[in-house]
Design an enzyme around this catalytic site. Structure first.
Site, PDB file in Angstrom:
ATOM      1  N   GLY A  11      38.277  25.174  36.880  1.00  0.00           N
ATOM      2  CA  GLY A  11      37.335  26.224  37.557  1.00  0.00           C
ATOM      3  C   GLY A  11      36.449  25.224  38.691  1.00  0.00           C
ATOM      4  N   ASN A  13      37.167  24.813  41.647  1.00  0.00           N
ATOM      5  CA  ASN A  13      36.992  25.853  43.043  1.00  0.00           C
ATOM      6  C   ASN A  13      35.961  26.614  43.003  1.00  0.00           C
ATOM      7  OD1 ASN A  13      39.018  24.979  45.133  1.00  0.00           O
ATOM      8  ND2 ASN A  13      40.227  24.786  43.337  1.00  0.00           N
ATOM      9  N   MET A  89      46.786  31.370  37.012  1.00  0.00           N
ATOM     10  CA  MET A  89      48.148  30.898  36.750  1.00  0.00           C
ATOM     11  C   MET A  89      49.054  32.244  36.570  1.00  0.00           C
ATOM     12  SD  MET A  89      48.083  27.818  37.761  1.00  0.00           S
ATOM     13  CE  MET A  89      49.320  27.010  37.072  1.00  0.00           C
ATOM     14  N   ILE A  92      50.263  38.351  40.698  1.00  0.00           N
ATOM     15  CA  ILE A  92      49.527  39.524  40.834  1.00  0.00           C
ATOM     16  C   ILE A  92      50.307  40.559  40.923  1.00  0.00           C
ATOM     17  CG2 ILE A  92      47.850  40.843  42.193  1.00  0.00           C
ATOM     18  CD1 ILE A  92      46.377  38.534  40.999  1.00  0.00           C
ATOM     19  N   ASN A 106      44.246  33.395  47.785  1.00  0.00           N
ATOM     20  CA  ASN A 106      44.754  32.357  46.995  1.00  0.00           C
ATOM     21  C   ASN A 106      44.770  30.929  47.539  1.00  0.00           C
ATOM     22  OD1 ASN A 106      45.743  30.962  44.599  1.00  0.00           O
ATOM     23  ND2 ASN A 106      47.729  30.977  45.729  1.00  0.00           N
ATOM     24  N   HIS A 108      46.401  27.029  47.568  1.00  0.00           N
ATOM     25  CA  HIS A 108      47.501  26.327  47.029  1.00  0.00           C
ATOM     26  C   HIS A 108      47.485  24.965  47.385  1.00  0.00           C
ATOM     27  CE1 HIS A 108      51.322  25.733  45.271  1.00  0.00           C
ATOM     28  NE2 HIS A 108      51.546  25.414  46.605  1.00  0.00           N
TER      29      HIS A 108
HETATM   30  C1  GRF Z   1      43.629  24.004  42.641  1.00  0.00           C
HETATM   31  O1  GRF Z   1      44.683  22.820  42.767  1.00  0.00           O
HETATM   32  C2  GRF Z   1      44.336  25.148  43.127  1.00  0.00           C
HETATM   33  O2  GRF Z   1      44.841  24.925  44.471  1.00  0.00           O
HETATM   34  C3  GRF Z   1      45.468  25.663  42.320  1.00  0.00           C
HETATM   35  O3  GRF Z   1      45.209  25.426  41.082  1.00  0.00           O
HETATM   36  C4  GRF Z   1      44.078  24.158  40.961  1.00  0.00           C
HETATM   37  C5  GRF Z   1      42.840  24.869  40.324  1.00  0.00           C
HETATM   38  O4  GRF Z   1      41.869  23.945  40.090  1.00  0.00           O
HETATM   39  N1  GRF Z   1      45.812  26.873  42.715  1.00  0.00           N
HETATM   40  P1  GRF Z   1      40.574  24.494  39.353  1.00  0.00           P
HETATM   41  O5  GRF Z   1      40.867  25.210  38.322  1.00  0.00           O
HETATM   42  O6  GRF Z   1      39.677  25.129  40.638  1.00  0.00           O
HETATM   43  O7  GRF Z   1      39.751  22.979  39.254  1.00  0.00           O
END
Ligand code: GRF
Length: 195
Positions: A11, A13, A89, A92, A106, A108
């Site tokens: 989390g 992000n 993960m 959808i 999303n 990536h």
């Molecule tokens: C990130 O690298 C994002 O790009 C990918 O999953 C990771 C999530 O990291 N889809 P976090 O859980 O936000 O630390």
């Protein structure tokens, strides 16, 4: 604009977006976090921010559709306008895609269409390319295939290790996601409109 953040893991992000909101840089409400792994650390981060976090586990439902209907009920109750996937993960399914057409995004960790899938950073590192990056895109039914909103490149230096590259990518992610959400609110992307 009210957003829901979907996550399966750490989390970071979510945390970066929450900090942008807290500092006044991003004028949205994080209505809730949806997480699908019981021990996901995002739950602790949401708690510390005072944001409701709902666990919805696929295994307790008879189908993916029933699972997504349960999520949709939460989103409807929370009056969510935009779904923001941040390390969620799962693909959808139709239920959420139809309820939120072009309103699911999303992030990536590669320059799509290169290196889609679960290990985008490692795959780029092992391929020996000299740059990779971060992509924010609209979600469709495929894996990392929807229309691209914004990308930022990250150089891979000879001195980089997988760990140092991961660190650089995450730093870019934490800035880029806030930028894109802000631009969506400002109406910059024709493909994605929040009324
Ligand atoms: C990130 O690298 C994002 O790009 C990918 O999953 C990771 C999530 O990291 N889809 P976090 O859980 O936000 O630390």
């Amino acid at each position: 604009m009210r957003i829901a953040i979907f996550a399966s893991g750490s989390g970071s992000n979510f945390q970066a977006i929450a900090q942008s909101v807290q500092s006044g840089q991003l004028d949205v409400t994080i209505a809730c976090v949806i997480y699908d792994k019981k021990d996901a650390y995002v739950k602790e981060r949401a708690k510390q921010c005072g944001i409701p976090a709902y666990y919805v586990g696929l295994a307790s439902f008879e189908s993916k559709q029933a699972y997504e209907e349960a999520i949709l009920k939460r989103l409807t109750d929370e009056q969510v306008d935009l779904i923001v996937l941040a390390g969620y993960m799962k693909l959808i399914g139709e239920t959420l895609l139809q309820a939120y057409p072009s309103r699911i995004i999303n992030i990536h960790p590669s320059l799509l269409p290169n290196f889609p899938g679960k290990s985008g950073i490692k795959d780029a590192f092992e391929a020996g390319v000299n740059q990779t990056g971060v992509t924010v895109h609209i979600v469709d039914a495929g894996m990392d295939t929807g229309p691209i909103l914004k990308q930022r490149a990250v150089k891979i230096e000879h001195t980089d290790t997988l760990e140092s590259l991961e660190e650089k990518i995450h730093q870019v992610e934490h800035v880029l996601y806030t930028e894109v959400i802000k631009e969506i609110m400002e109406g910059k992307y024709h493909a994605i409109r929040i009324d």
